[in-house]
Design an enzyme around this catalytic site. Structure first.
Site, PDB file in Angstrom:
ATOM      1  N   ARG A 160       0.842  -1.172   0.078  1.00  0.00           N
ATOM      2  CA  ARG A 160       0.053   0.056   0.042  1.00  0.00           C
ATOM      3  C   ARG A 160       0.688   1.329  -0.030  1.00  0.00           C
ATOM      4  O   ARG A 160       1.489   1.647   1.029  1.00  0.00           O
ATOM      5  CB  ARG A 160      -0.856   0.093   1.408  1.00  0.00           C
ATOM      6  CG  ARG A 160      -1.588   1.449   1.273  1.00  0.00           C
ATOM      7  CD  ARG A 160      -2.921   1.037   2.099  1.00  0.00           C
ATOM      8  NE  ARG A 160      -2.644   1.155   3.644  1.00  0.00           N
ATOM      9  CZ  ARG A 160      -3.488   1.343   4.595  1.00  0.00           C
ATOM     10  NH1 ARG A 160      -4.728   1.408   4.257  1.00  0.00           N
ATOM     11  NH2 ARG A 160      -3.242   0.910   5.905  1.00  0.00           N
ATOM     12  N   ASP A 440      -3.654   2.796  14.204  1.00  0.00           N
ATOM     13  CA  ASP A 440      -2.697   3.594  13.152  1.00  0.00           C
ATOM     14  C   ASP A 440      -3.465   4.788  12.872  1.00  0.00           C
ATOM     15  O   ASP A 440      -4.301   5.491  13.662  1.00  0.00           O
ATOM     16  CB  ASP A 440      -2.648   2.576  12.074  1.00  0.00           C
ATOM     17  CG  ASP A 440      -4.096   2.502  11.228  1.00  0.00           C
ATOM     18  OD1 ASP A 440      -5.196   3.023  11.565  1.00  0.00           O
ATOM     19  OD2 ASP A 440      -4.224   1.656  10.385  1.00  0.00           O
TER      20      ASP A 440
END
Length: 533
Positions: A160, A440
């Site tokens: 990603r 996160d």
């Protein structure tokens, strides 16, 4: 063609990343796509102005033909037909990369984005780790001599890159910093595409933060260009798009269509989706969210969006991957650990029964739990043929306003999560265990965005009726800082970056104009001084 200008020292073991051919490839990507990237960022601003003016997100009239006609995405490679459990984690920590690949998950989504603090060292080490892992030349030895190496069978690798809104400020082309998306993508595919193919896999990506189909079209153009430049067959690159913004959910069909030759399905990025819901509807008096803990996957608008993604994907022959289980094993407390595992089981059972073809976990310890559920309810590699045409998701469903309470405990939780996470991020750590959950950027974004909304929204009141104000938040911030000092100790508070994190949080909460992404001002602080990693 303009040359790369790197304004930071490159560690000796990473200098190969900037050989002449790789540097030229990055320059070509920048010159070809930078103006289009700027255009889509401007269109985001224009769309927000439309939403603020009363035009709520909706199914687009001018792309109705795409939604109505029959079409399918291109076939997917054999090694990603079964993605029943995927694990995610940062690219920069060698031990974590090895553990993720060895975890028993079908896919490892190696993250340069939300689970990564993009210091220069982290970014380059992440690329080096990917290079070595693909060639099975990665190992790690702890200070006490414990060795980590790859097993014979490992997870299939997806990467990603960072989102379109971010830049890599350490690399300039002419007088412009290169797009972080193009930098992460460009280095990875340049060095690894052919090696992956030779090993029976391919260059597979996750695409974050897309706001609509035009942004997917830009990625598709990047893929096609890269394939031609690197001598790859068209369609070699495959990408799963995270549907993690409110506007993208209304354009799921169109996003798949734009990437149809390169598509590997869609994923329900649940935490960023909550963040996006608040962010995009922030200036409407009707829309306000309760405590983060009350916005679950069974909440009206969240349930509607995940079902819509499944339906859309399966209609087009694409896989629909479910969301993240943020729980992590609770050591030393069997009762709490059992409760956490039950929550994971229930979450994954709902997903597989709804029709998801796979799911995400954040910790290797959760892989067996998720696998057991999907193995029980999904005997085949996926369930794409399950069309789920038994329901219709309306615009009203996707915009449903959830009910619930705003409590002092909810305000305090958002404060302490924001400060703890941003402090770690500023030190170079992107995935952070807090209160037995793996936090996160996405979950931190929910926390700080809720604080902003509750302060600036007329309905931002506690269930007691008290209005949440800047001074009220400031008071609780100081109280939570005292608790953090008790938790971490005076020495850690002094050596850490808690005051900088506190200051960053309050700056974003106080601003009348909402800060689109916390990583933009935080990145400036990260690179303002010598790297703190």
């Amino acid at each position: 063609m303009k040359k790369l200008d790197i304004n930071q020292t490159v560690d000796k073991d990473c200098t190969f990343l900037f050989n002449e051919k790789a540097s030229d490839f990055l320059s070509k990507l920048h010159e070809k796509f930078e103006e289009e990237r700027k255009l889509i960022l401007k269109e985001r601003i224009d769309r927000q102005e439309e939403i603020d003016g009363g035009l709520l997100p909706h199914y687009l009239a001018d792309t109705k033909h795409v939604r109505d006609k029959e079409w399918k995405i291109a076939s997917i490679p054999a090694d990603i037909e079964d993605r029943r459990v995927e694990i995610t984690g940062p690219t920069s920590q060698r031990k974590m990369v090895i553990n993720a690949l060895n975890s028993g998950a079908k896919v490892f989504m190696a993250d340069f984005e939300d689970a990564n603090s993009p210091s220069w060292q982290n970014t380059l080490q992440g690329q080096r780790n990917m290079y070595d892992a693909i060639r099975r030349d990665i190992d790690f030895t702890t200070d006490n001599g414990k060795e980590y190496t790859l097993q014979q069978e490992v997870a299939t690798l997806f990467v990603r890159p960072r989102g379109w809104h971010l830049k890599e400020e350490h690399v300039y082309i002419g007088n412009e910093a290169i797009s972080a998306s193009l930098f992460d993508f460009g280095l990875y595919i340049f060095f690894n595409a052919k090696e992956l193919i030779n090993r029976g896999s391919g260059p597979y990506f996750y695409l974050p933060k897309l706001e609509g189909y035009k942004e997917a079209r830009l990625w598709n153009n990047v893929f096609t260009f890269a394939e031609k430049e690197l001598g790859l067959i068209h369609g070699t690159i495959k990408a799963t798009v995270l549907i993690e913004t409110l506007t993208a959910s209304f354009e799921a069909d169109e996003i798949l269509y734009e990437l149809r030759d390169h598509s590997a399905g869609l994923n329900c990025g649940r935490w960023d989706y909550i963040f996006s819901y608040i962010k995009r509807l922030r200036n409407h008096k009707a829309f306000i969210l309760p405590d983060r803990s009350e916005v679950t996957m069974t909440t009206n608008f969240m349930r509607a969006y995940t079902l819509y993604v499944i339906q859309t994907c399966h209609k087009r022959g694409a896989q629909a991957i479910g969301g993240m289980a943020a729980q992590i094993p609770v050591k030393g407390d069997e009762e709490k650990n059992n409760l956490a595992m039950i929550k994971v089981q229930e979450d994954k059972e709902r997903e597989v029964k709804d029709g998801h073809d796979g799911t995400w976990v954040a910790h290797p310890g959760l892989v067996p739990v998720a696998l057991e559920v999907f193995n029980k309810h999904m005997p085949n590699a996926n369930q794409v043929t399950r069309l789920r045409d038994d329901y219709q998701i309306t615009e009203k469903d996707l915009l449903g306003i959830p009910k619930g309470n705003i409590t002092e405990n909810g305000v305090r939780l958002n404060i302490t999560v924001s400060i703890q996470y941003m402090e770690a991020w500023l030190r170079g750590q992107g995935a952070v265990p807090i209160f037995h959950l793996m936090e996160d950027v996405a979950t931190a974004e929910i926390s700080r965005t809720q604080l902003w909304q509750w302060v600036h929204h007329p309905k931002g009141k506690l269930n007691s009726g008290e209005k949440i104000t800047v001074s009220y938040v400031q008071k609780l911030v100081e109280e939570e800082m005292i608790k953090l000092e008790e938790l971490f100790g005076d020495e850690n508070m002094q050596s850490g970056l808690f005051n900088q994190a506190k200051q960053l949080l309050m700056e974003m909460v106080e601003k009348e104009d909402f800060v689109e992404f916390l990583t933009i001002p935080a990145y400036k602080k990260l690179i303002m001084k010598k790297e703190r990693v």
